[in-house]
Scaffold this motif. Structure first.
Motif, mmCIF file in Angstrom:
data_model
loop_
_atom_site.group_PDB
_atom_site.id
_atom_site.type_symbol
_atom_site.label_atom_id
_atom_site.label_comp_id
_atom_site.label_asym_id
_atom_site.label_seq_id
_atom_site.Cartn_x
_atom_site.Cartn_y
_atom_site.Cartn_z
ATOM 1 N N GLY A 153 0.781 -1.180 0.215
ATOM 2 C CA GLY A 153 0.145 -0.064 -0.088
ATOM 3 C C GLY A 153 0.790 1.073 0.034
ATOM 4 O O GLY A 153 0.673 2.094 -0.642
ATOM 5 N N ILE A 154 1.997 1.186 0.668
ATOM 6 C CA ILE A 154 3.025 2.346 0.730
ATOM 7 C C ILE A 154 3.435 2.592 -0.606
ATOM 8 O O ILE A 154 3.779 4.042 -0.909
ATOM 9 N N GLU A 155 3.772 1.726 -1.457
ATOM 10 C CA GLU A 155 4.386 1.530 -2.496
ATOM 11 C C GLU A 155 3.445 1.776 -3.833
ATOM 12 O O GLU A 155 3.909 2.240 -4.924
ATOM 13 N N ALA A 156 2.149 1.872 -3.628
ATOM 14 C CA ALA A 156 1.111 1.807 -4.830
ATOM 15 C C ALA A 156 1.158 2.836 -5.527
ATOM 16 O O ALA A 156 0.595 2.907 -6.609
ATOM 17 N N GLY A 157 1.073 4.173 -4.889
ATOM 18 C CA GLY A 157 0.865 5.355 -5.504
ATOM 19 C C GLY A 157 -0.337 5.557 -6.295
ATOM 20 O O GLY A 157 -1.373 5.351 -5.517
ATOM 21 N N PRO A 158 -0.406 5.947 -7.337
ATOM 22 C CA PRO A 158 -1.869 6.410 -8.111
ATOM 23 C C PRO A 158 -2.526 4.944 -8.374
ATOM 24 O O PRO A 158 -3.757 5.169 -8.767
ATOM 25 N N GLN A 159 -2.123 3.876 -8.330
ATOM 26 C CA GLN A 159 -2.835 2.516 -8.377
ATOM 27 C C GLN A 159 -3.391 1.891 -7.109
ATOM 28 O O GLN A 159 -3.929 0.807 -7.112
ATOM 29 N N ILE A 160 -3.446 2.963 -6.395
ATOM 30 C CA ILE A 160 -3.800 2.430 -4.823
ATOM 31 C C ILE A 160 -5.530 1.714 -4.911
ATOM 32 O O ILE A 160 -5.529 0.988 -4.066
ATOM 33 N N ASP A 161 -6.151 2.423 -5.668
ATOM 34 C CA ASP A 161 -7.479 1.795 -5.998
ATOM 35 C C ASP A 161 -7.694 0.332 -6.055
ATOM 36 O O ASP A 161 -8.412 -0.283 -5.734
ATOM 37 N N LEU A 162 -6.825 -0.152 -7.148
ATOM 38 C CA LEU A 162 -6.698 -1.434 -7.388
ATOM 39 C C LEU A 162 -6.227 -2.142 -6.203
ATOM 40 O O LEU A 162 -6.797 -3.448 -6.049
ATOM 41 N N LEU A 163 -5.153 -2.034 -5.512
ATOM 42 C CA LEU A 163 -5.023 -2.633 -4.225
ATOM 43 C C LEU A 163 -6.054 -2.590 -3.267
ATOM 44 O O LEU A 163 -6.240 -3.420 -2.486
ATOM 45 N N ALA A 164 -6.685 -1.532 -3.086
ATOM 46 C CA ALA A 164 -7.809 -1.368 -2.134
ATOM 47 C C ALA A 164 -9.073 -2.528 -2.467
ATOM 48 O O ALA A 164 -9.717 -3.044 -1.534
ATOM 49 N N ARG A 165 -9.233 -2.797 -3.625
ATOM 50 C CA ARG A 165 -10.111 -3.975 -3.813
ATOM 51 C C ARG A 165 -9.800 -5.176 -3.644
ATOM 52 O O ARG A 165 -10.621 -6.032 -3.262
ATOM 53 N N LEU A 166 -8.280 -5.468 -3.474
ATOM 54 C CA LEU A 166 -7.921 -6.825 -3.040
ATOM 55 C C LEU A 166 -8.279 -6.690 -1.529
ATOM 56 O O LEU A 166 -8.354 -7.832 -1.110
ATOM 57 N N TYR A 167 -7.959 -5.521 -0.947
ATOM 58 C CA TYR A 167 -8.275 -5.642 0.442
ATOM 59 C C TYR A 167 -10.003 -5.963 0.975
ATOM 60 O O TYR A 167 -10.177 -6.709 1.624
ATOM 61 N N VAL A 215 -9.815 -9.636 -9.247
ATOM 62 C CA VAL A 215 -10.402 -9.109 -7.935
ATOM 63 C C VAL A 215 -9.894 -7.761 -8.000
ATOM 64 O O VAL A 215 -10.733 -6.814 -7.673
ATOM 65 N N MET A 216 -8.786 -7.450 -8.592
ATOM 66 C CA MET A 216 -8.313 -5.833 -8.567
ATOM 67 C C MET A 216 -9.247 -4.769 -9.610
ATOM 68 O O MET A 216 -9.152 -3.957 -9.559
ATOM 69 N N HIS A 217 -9.876 -5.732 -10.414
ATOM 70 C CA HIS A 217 -10.278 -4.914 -11.756
ATOM 71 C C HIS A 217 -11.971 -5.275 -11.499
ATOM 72 O O HIS A 217 -12.778 -4.823 -12.232
ATOM 73 N N ARG A 218 -12.684 -5.624 -10.194
ATOM 74 C CA ARG A 218 -13.785 -5.745 -9.898
ATOM 75 C C ARG A 218 -14.370 -4.669 -8.928
ATOM 76 O O ARG A 218 -13.842 -4.667 -7.806
ATOM 77 N N PRO A 219 -15.018 -3.607 -9.251
ATOM 78 C CA PRO A 219 -15.647 -2.593 -8.588
ATOM 79 C C PRO A 219 -16.375 -3.162 -7.365
ATOM 80 O O PRO A 219 -16.915 -4.359 -7.451
ATOM 81 N N TYR A 220 -16.720 -2.489 -6.284
ATOM 82 C CA TYR A 220 -17.316 -2.798 -5.046
ATOM 83 C C TYR A 220 -18.381 -1.870 -4.578
ATOM 84 O O TYR A 220 -18.026 -0.557 -4.729
ATOM 85 N N GLU A 221 -19.324 -2.195 -3.805
ATOM 86 C CA GLU A 221 -20.052 -1.068 -3.370
ATOM 87 C C GLU A 221 -19.992 -1.199 -1.849
ATOM 88 O O GLU A 221 -20.222 -2.367 -1.424
ATOM 89 N N ILE A 222 -20.197 -0.128 -1.240
ATOM 90 C CA ILE A 222 -19.996 -0.221 0.332
ATOM 91 C C ILE A 222 -21.126 -0.286 1.243
ATOM 92 O O ILE A 222 -20.951 -0.481 2.345
ATOM 93 N N ASP A 223 -22.352 0.021 0.677
ATOM 94 C CA ASP A 223 -23.573 0.244 1.460
ATOM 95 C C ASP A 223 -24.393 -0.726 1.235
ATOM 96 O O ASP A 223 -25.761 -0.286 1.401
#
Length: 247
Positions: A153-167, A215-223
């Motif tokens: 996550g520290i290294e991800a930079g502008p691609q952090i949204d893709l890593l967030a999907r993994l989480y 996984v990294m290219h699958r959007p998600y909804e939080i609500d």
């Protein structure tokens, strides 16, 4: 990061790393009652539907019917995997969150929801953060993955949204196939009675084999309840996923 004035926690006394003391004596009898209600319900569901590593963590760390003392839990957790729990006011910036993970510190919100919010809460609270996440930090394999995820996550930079999907699809809403059948390890499922039943029992839900690039290219909804879950065969798959080139 959502503006602090719109968040529920008290951010006034936090340290530079966004941590705050837990202050156990500030929890009211009603706070304890809400924890007890949630813990009793979710523990029963966990024993039926959670993976064995999660259940072992509940027992080993002594998670019970009273709000946990972070210091006491750390005395049990740190010798197991080197992880510690730290208190935070609520949601914190991504970079602060990843830095804590990279140094084996898991941020746990110090406030707990109201009784009227038992079944749904917009922001993560003490119960979600602690009950949902901390038990698996006692498992060496999962604990190592969480630290690796923080470093990535520290290294991800502008691609952090893709890593967030993994989480999202692992740490929060992950399923795993075991000799005992399909089991849950994701905190967002295990801290919600509705999501437990939905993830395991409901028809019309996608339960897909885990594949990091998908996984990294699958959007998600939080609500809302999830329509898609990804199923691991082994926790060691997470290491390959965390090291996947982000693009």
């Amino acid at each position: 990061m959502v503006p602090l004035e719109t968040l529920r926690g008290d951010y006034r006394g936090m340290a530079t790393d966004w941590t705050v003391p837990q202050e156990l004596d500030h929890y009211s009898a009603e706070d304890q009652a809400v924890w007890r209600l949630l813990a009793e319900r979710q523990t029963l569901l966990a024993h039926r539907h959670a993976c064995s590593e999660f259940i072992h963590g509940l027992r080993t760390l002594g998670i019970s019917k009273t709000i946990p003392d972070f210091d006491e839990v750390n005395r049990r957790l740190e010798p197991l995997t080197g992880w510690r729990v730290v208190g935070v006011p609520g949601l914190i910036p991504d970079q602060a969150f990843y830095d804590h993970l990279a140094h084996r510190r898991f941020p746990v919100t110090v406030w707990i929801r109201r009784r009227s919010e038992i079944d749904y809460l917009v922001e993560p609270d003490l119960f979600h953060d602690f009950f949902g996440h901390v038990p698996l930090l006692g498992n060496p394999v999962f604990a190592d993955y969480m630290q690796l995820y923080g470093r990535r996550g520290i290294e991800a930079g502008p691609q952090i949204d893709l890593l967030a999907r993994l989480y999202w699809y692992t740490v929060e809403f992950g399923l795993i196939r075991t000799p005992q059948g399909l089991k849950i390890y994701g905190a967002g499922i295990l801290s919600s009675a509705r999501e437990v039943r939905h993830a395991i029992e409901d028809e019309g839900v996608e339960r897909l084999p885990f594949e990091a690039s998908t996984v990294m290219h699958r959007p998600y909804e939080i609500d809302k309840l999830q329509n898609t879950y990804f199923v691991l065969d082994d926790f060691r798959q997470l290491f390959e996923a965390a090291n996947t080139r982000i693009a």
